[in-house]
Write a protein that holds these residues in place. Structure first.
Motif, PDB file in Angstrom:
ATOM      1  N   LEU A 204       8.837  -3.199  10.499  1.00  0.00           N
ATOM      2  CA  LEU A 204       7.662  -2.325  10.562  1.00  0.00           C
ATOM      3  C   LEU A 204       6.530  -3.042   9.852  1.00  0.00           C
ATOM      4  CD1 LEU A 204       5.960   0.234  10.897  1.00  0.00           C
ATOM      5  CD2 LEU A 204       7.107   1.184   8.885  1.00  0.00           C
ATOM      6  N   CYS A 205       5.497  -3.384  10.588  1.00  0.00           N
ATOM      7  CA  CYS A 205       4.370  -4.138  10.041  1.00  0.00           C
ATOM      8  C   CYS A 205       3.106  -3.282  10.092  1.00  0.00           C
ATOM      9  CB  CYS A 205       4.162  -5.428  10.830  1.00  0.00           C
ATOM     10  SG  CYS A 205       2.807  -6.454  10.221  1.00  0.00           S
ATOM     11  N   ASP A 206       2.459  -3.119   8.947  1.00  0.00           N
ATOM     12  CA  ASP A 206       1.176  -2.416   8.881  1.00  0.00           C
ATOM     13  C   ASP A 206       0.062  -3.426   9.116  1.00  0.00           C
ATOM     14  OD1 ASP A 206      -1.294  -1.291   7.923  1.00  0.00           O
ATOM     15  OD2 ASP A 206      -0.148   0.228   6.867  1.00  0.00           O
ATOM     16  N   THR A 207      -0.738  -3.199  10.144  1.00  0.00           N
ATOM     17  CA  THR A 207      -1.814  -4.140  10.489  1.00  0.00           C
ATOM     18  C   THR A 207      -3.200  -3.585  10.164  1.00  0.00           C
ATOM     19  OG1 THR A 207      -2.021  -3.321  12.769  1.00  0.00           O
ATOM     20  CG2 THR A 207      -0.380  -5.034  12.369  1.00  0.00           C
ATOM     21  N   THR A 208      -3.256  -2.571   9.299  1.00  0.00           N
ATOM     22  CA  THR A 208      -4.532  -1.930   8.980  1.00  0.00           C
ATOM     23  C   THR A 208      -5.549  -2.916   8.427  1.00  0.00           C
ATOM     24  OG1 THR A 208      -3.458   0.206   8.580  1.00  0.00           O
ATOM     25  CG2 THR A 208      -5.623  -0.119   7.580  1.00  0.00           C
ATOM     26  N   GLN A 209      -5.097  -3.867   7.589  1.00  0.00           N
ATOM     27  CA  GLN A 209      -6.014  -4.846   7.012  1.00  0.00           C
ATOM     28  C   GLN A 209      -6.077  -6.130   7.842  1.00  0.00           C
ATOM     29  OE1 GLN A 209      -8.097  -4.230   4.775  1.00  0.00           O
ATOM     30  NE2 GLN A 209      -7.316  -2.798   3.261  1.00  0.00           N
ATOM     31  N   ALA A 210      -5.586  -6.059   9.078  1.00  0.00           N
ATOM     32  CA  ALA A 210      -5.569  -7.258   9.926  1.00  0.00           C
ATOM     33  C   ALA A 210      -6.238  -7.033  11.277  1.00  0.00           C
ATOM     34  CB  ALA A 210      -4.129  -7.724  10.131  1.00  0.00           C
ATOM     35  N   ALA A 211      -5.872  -5.980  11.989  1.00  0.00           N
ATOM     36  CA  ALA A 211      -6.380  -5.765  13.347  1.00  0.00           C
ATOM     37  C   ALA A 211      -7.906  -5.658  13.335  1.00  0.00           C
ATOM     38  CB  ALA A 211      -5.775  -4.498  13.944  1.00  0.00           C
ATOM     39  N   GLY A 212      -8.543  -6.503  14.141  1.00  0.00           N
ATOM     40  CA  GLY A 212      -9.996  -6.543  14.197  1.00  0.00           C
ATOM     41  C   GLY A 212     -10.593  -7.765  13.527  1.00  0.00           C
TER      42      GLY A 212
ATOM     43  N   PHE B  57       0.838  -1.201   0.000  1.00  0.00           N
ATOM     44  CA  PHE B  57       0.000   0.000   0.000  1.00  0.00           C
ATOM     45  C   PHE B  57       0.878   1.259   0.000  1.00  0.00           C
ATOM     46  CE2 PHE B  57      -3.124   3.036   1.796  1.00  0.00           C
ATOM     47  CZ  PHE B  57      -4.142   2.819   0.890  1.00  0.00           C
ATOM     48  N   SER B  58       0.542   2.207  -0.853  1.00  0.00           N
ATOM     49  CA  SER B  58       1.389   3.373  -1.087  1.00  0.00           C
ATOM     50  C   SER B  58       1.663   4.181   0.172  1.00  0.00           C
ATOM     51  CB  SER B  58       0.742   4.286  -2.147  1.00  0.00           C
ATOM     52  OG  SER B  58       0.607   3.602  -3.372  1.00  0.00           O
ATOM     53  N   SER B  59       0.655   4.344   1.029  1.00  0.00           N
ATOM     54  CA  SER B  59       0.835   5.167   2.229  1.00  0.00           C
ATOM     55  C   SER B  59       1.884   4.589   3.164  1.00  0.00           C
ATOM     56  CB  SER B  59      -0.493   5.315   2.985  1.00  0.00           C
ATOM     57  OG  SER B  59      -1.402   6.071   2.230  1.00  0.00           O
ATOM     58  N   LEU B  60       2.119   3.294   3.056  1.00  0.00           N
ATOM     59  CA  LEU B  60       3.124   2.654   3.896  1.00  0.00           C
ATOM     60  C   LEU B  60       4.520   2.789   3.305  1.00  0.00           C
ATOM     61  CD1 LEU B  60       3.815   0.848   6.359  1.00  0.00           C
ATOM     62  CD2 LEU B  60       3.410  -1.129   4.874  1.00  0.00           C
TER      63      LEU B  60
ATOM     64  N   LEU C  35      15.789  -1.947   7.836  1.00  0.00           N
ATOM     65  CA  LEU C  35      14.370  -2.003   8.196  1.00  0.00           C
ATOM     66  C   LEU C  35      13.609  -2.779   7.138  1.00  0.00           C
ATOM     67  CD1 LEU C  35      11.996  -0.879  10.020  1.00  0.00           C
ATOM     68  CD2 LEU C  35      11.892   1.049   8.431  1.00  0.00           C
ATOM     69  N   VAL C  36      12.712  -3.676   7.588  1.00  0.00           N
ATOM     70  CA  VAL C  36      11.824  -4.415   6.693  1.00  0.00           C
ATOM     71  C   VAL C  36      10.405  -3.885   6.894  1.00  0.00           C
ATOM     72  CG1 VAL C  36      11.029  -6.682   5.934  1.00  0.00           C
ATOM     73  CG2 VAL C  36      13.279  -6.452   6.995  1.00  0.00           C
ATOM     74  N   VAL C  37       9.777  -3.468   5.802  1.00  0.00           N
ATOM     75  CA  VAL C  37       8.456  -2.819   5.857  1.00  0.00           C
ATOM     76  C   VAL C  37       7.458  -3.646   5.053  1.00  0.00           C
ATOM     77  CG1 VAL C  37       7.171  -0.715   5.320  1.00  0.00           C
ATOM     78  CG2 VAL C  37       9.572  -0.555   6.043  1.00  0.00           C
ATOM     79  N   PHE C  38       6.348  -4.021   5.675  1.00  0.00           N
ATOM     80  CA  PHE C  38       5.352  -4.827   4.962  1.00  0.00           C
ATOM     81  C   PHE C  38       4.006  -4.752   5.682  1.00  0.00           C
ATOM     82  CE2 PHE C  38       6.923  -7.496   8.295  1.00  0.00           C
ATOM     83  CZ  PHE C  38       5.908  -8.367   8.639  1.00  0.00           C
ATOM     84  N   SER C  39       2.952  -5.050   4.941  1.00  0.00           N
ATOM     85  CA  SER C  39       1.614  -5.181   5.517  1.00  0.00           C
ATOM     86  C   SER C  39       1.378  -6.636   5.898  1.00  0.00           C
ATOM     87  CB  SER C  39       0.540  -4.739   4.526  1.00  0.00           C
ATOM     88  OG  SER C  39       0.632  -3.349   4.274  1.00  0.00           O
ATOM     89  N   LEU C  40       0.805  -6.857   7.062  1.00  0.00           N
ATOM     90  CA  LEU C  40       0.521  -8.219   7.499  1.00  0.00           C
ATOM     91  C   LEU C  40      -0.469  -8.891   6.560  1.00  0.00           C
ATOM     92  CD1 LEU C  40       0.998 -10.414   9.578  1.00  0.00           C
ATOM     93  CD2 LEU C  40      -0.757  -9.363  11.016  1.00  0.00           C
ATOM     94  N   VAL C  41      -1.487  -8.123   6.127  1.00  0.00           N
ATOM     95  CA  VAL C  41      -2.445  -8.596   5.119  1.00  0.00           C
ATOM     96  C   VAL C  41      -2.388  -7.614   3.952  1.00  0.00           C
ATOM     97  CG1 VAL C  41      -4.875  -9.030   4.583  1.00  0.00           C
ATOM     98  CG2 VAL C  41      -3.949  -9.711   6.814  1.00  0.00           C
ATOM     99  N   GLN C  42      -2.144  -8.132   2.767  1.00  0.00           N
ATOM    100  CA  GLN C  42      -2.029  -7.267   1.598  1.00  0.00           C
ATOM    101  C   GLN C  42      -3.396  -6.745   1.180  1.00  0.00           C
ATOM    102  OE1 GLN C  42       1.025  -6.393  -0.276  1.00  0.00           O
ATOM    103  NE2 GLN C  42       1.615  -6.899   1.826  1.00  0.00           N
ATOM    104  N   SER C  43      -3.475  -5.435   0.967  1.00  0.00           N
ATOM    105  CA  SER C  43      -4.744  -4.777   0.657  1.00  0.00           C
ATOM    106  C   SER C  43      -5.359  -5.275  -0.644  1.00  0.00           C
ATOM    107  CB  SER C  43      -4.523  -3.260   0.586  1.00  0.00           C
ATOM    108  OG  SER C  43      -5.669  -2.598   0.111  1.00  0.00           O
TER     109      SER C  43
END
Length: 361
Positions: A182-190, A118-121, A151-159
């Motif tokens: 750095l893990c983005d959990t926006t598409q995971a948490a909840g 995701f671009s914002s990440l 640093l490793v940057v990734f989303s836990l769940v890909q959008s």
């Protein structure tokens, strides 16, 4: 409605009492399979927002009154992602929090990002002078970590696809080479169980699976990241005593993750307190089992490769399938040339059947 699997009434097990009560808070949003774009609020969130707007209209609100709301929400989120509240900073947007991390990357350091994430990440790192950004497919991200990686940057769940990253492998590779994560959990948490302590840093915007108003985001900071992260966006709300930190430079920043805080958008946090409090009281593994089971059923019905995921996507380059489902009254999204269905706790087999009927006529 005819069951999608003849002879079987439901693939879903009966929800626990807590989950059943939570589901009831969302009414009957049939055909809504677009949580990966925007969640919908539970009843308690709508009620709280309306009450706050009424109080504001009566001139019965003051800024200090929102502090306790933000702190209760911080505590609920900390409980949800299994960290102490002292490790949680509050913000408003993914890109802003990612920019804070990017600004702390040393000159010449390598940042490894997931390809097409995701671009914002990822964009804040590409725009950071001196950072060397390299990308690799999410499926092979762990193998791409080297001794040069900072640093490793990734989303836990890909959008775009719903793919769930092999976080354990990425963590192990990063640890072996001394890199931060750095893990983005926006598409995971909840919807998917998240333990933020597994990562050095996590970012989450709560308007999707946590069903909160937009403008509520979180940053978790682990011990290793705490030593290198700089509070470059610090303002009055990052002070140890926020109401004595409103003027000048002679203030003391909070000693914990609050020193990375951004002042909250008040009304958004009124809603978030209720939504995040609701999810913090649920067994998220049960939510995932329900949502991923529906994703698996949709794959079976559409003859797609098995994807036990809450987000299911498939090629739709001209958008014709998306248009057909939208015309049938299904609220669904399309991303990166793919149709994308995302199932949450309120969805049932009926939603799967409606998608199949719309696509097969």
């Amino acid at each position: 409605m005819t069951p999608t699997h003849p002879g079987r009434v439901s693939i879903l097990t009966a929800p626990s009492r807590a989950l059943a009560d939570a589901i009831a808070e969302f009414g009957e949003p049939r055909g809504y399979v677009a949580t990966a774009s925007i969640g919908i609020p539970p009843r308690r969130t709508v009620d709280a927002l309306r009450a706050d707007l009424d109080a504001w209209a009566r001139a019965d609100r003051d800024p200090q009154g929102y502090d306790s709301v933000a702190e209760r929400t911080r505590a609920s989120y900390a409980r949800l992602v299994c960290v102490d509240a002292s490790r949680v900073a509050i913000g408003s947007q993914t890109s802003v929090l990612a920019s804070l991390v990017a600004a702390s990357v040393p000159e010449g350091a390598e940042v490894l990002v997931a390809e097409r994430d995701f671009s914002s990440l990822v964009m804040p790192f590409t725009q950071t002078p001196g950072a060397r950004v390299r990308s690799a497919p999410i499926e092979r991200l762990a193998d791409a970590v080297t001794a040069d990686t900072f640093l490793v940057v990734f989303s836990l769940v890909q959008s775009a696809t719903g793919y769930v990253a092999d976080a354990a492998a990425i963590r192990e590779a990063a640890g072996r080479h001394g890199a931060l994560t750095l893990c983005d959990t926006t598409q995971a948490a909840g919807v998917l169980p998240v333990d933020a302590s597994d990562f050095d840093l996590t970012i989450c915007h709560a308007y999707k699976w946590l069903c909160s108003p937009r403008g509520v985001a979180f940053l978790t900071v682990g011990p290793k990241a705490d030593a290198v992260l700089h509070p470059r966006q610090s303002g009055w709300y990052a002070g140890d005593d926020v109401w004595r930190s409103c003027y000048g430079t002679d203030i003391t920043l909070a000693r914990d993750a609050r020193r990375f805080d951004v002042s909250p958008a008040w009304q958004a946090w009124i809603g978030a307190e209720q939504s995040i409090g609701l999810f913090a009281g649920l067994d998220i593994a049960e939510v995932w089992d329900r949502s991923a089971s529906l994703g698996e059923l949709l794959c079976h019905e559409l003859d797609l490769p098995p994807q036990r995921q809450a987000i299911v996507s498939w090629p739709d380059p001209d958008g014709s399938q998306l248009a057909r489902m939208t015309a049938a009254g299904i609220r669904i999204s399309g991303r990166a040339g793919r149709a994308r269905a995302s199932f949450h706790l309120w969805n049932t087999e009926d939603d799967v059947a409606e998608i199949v009927a719309a696509l097969r006529g």
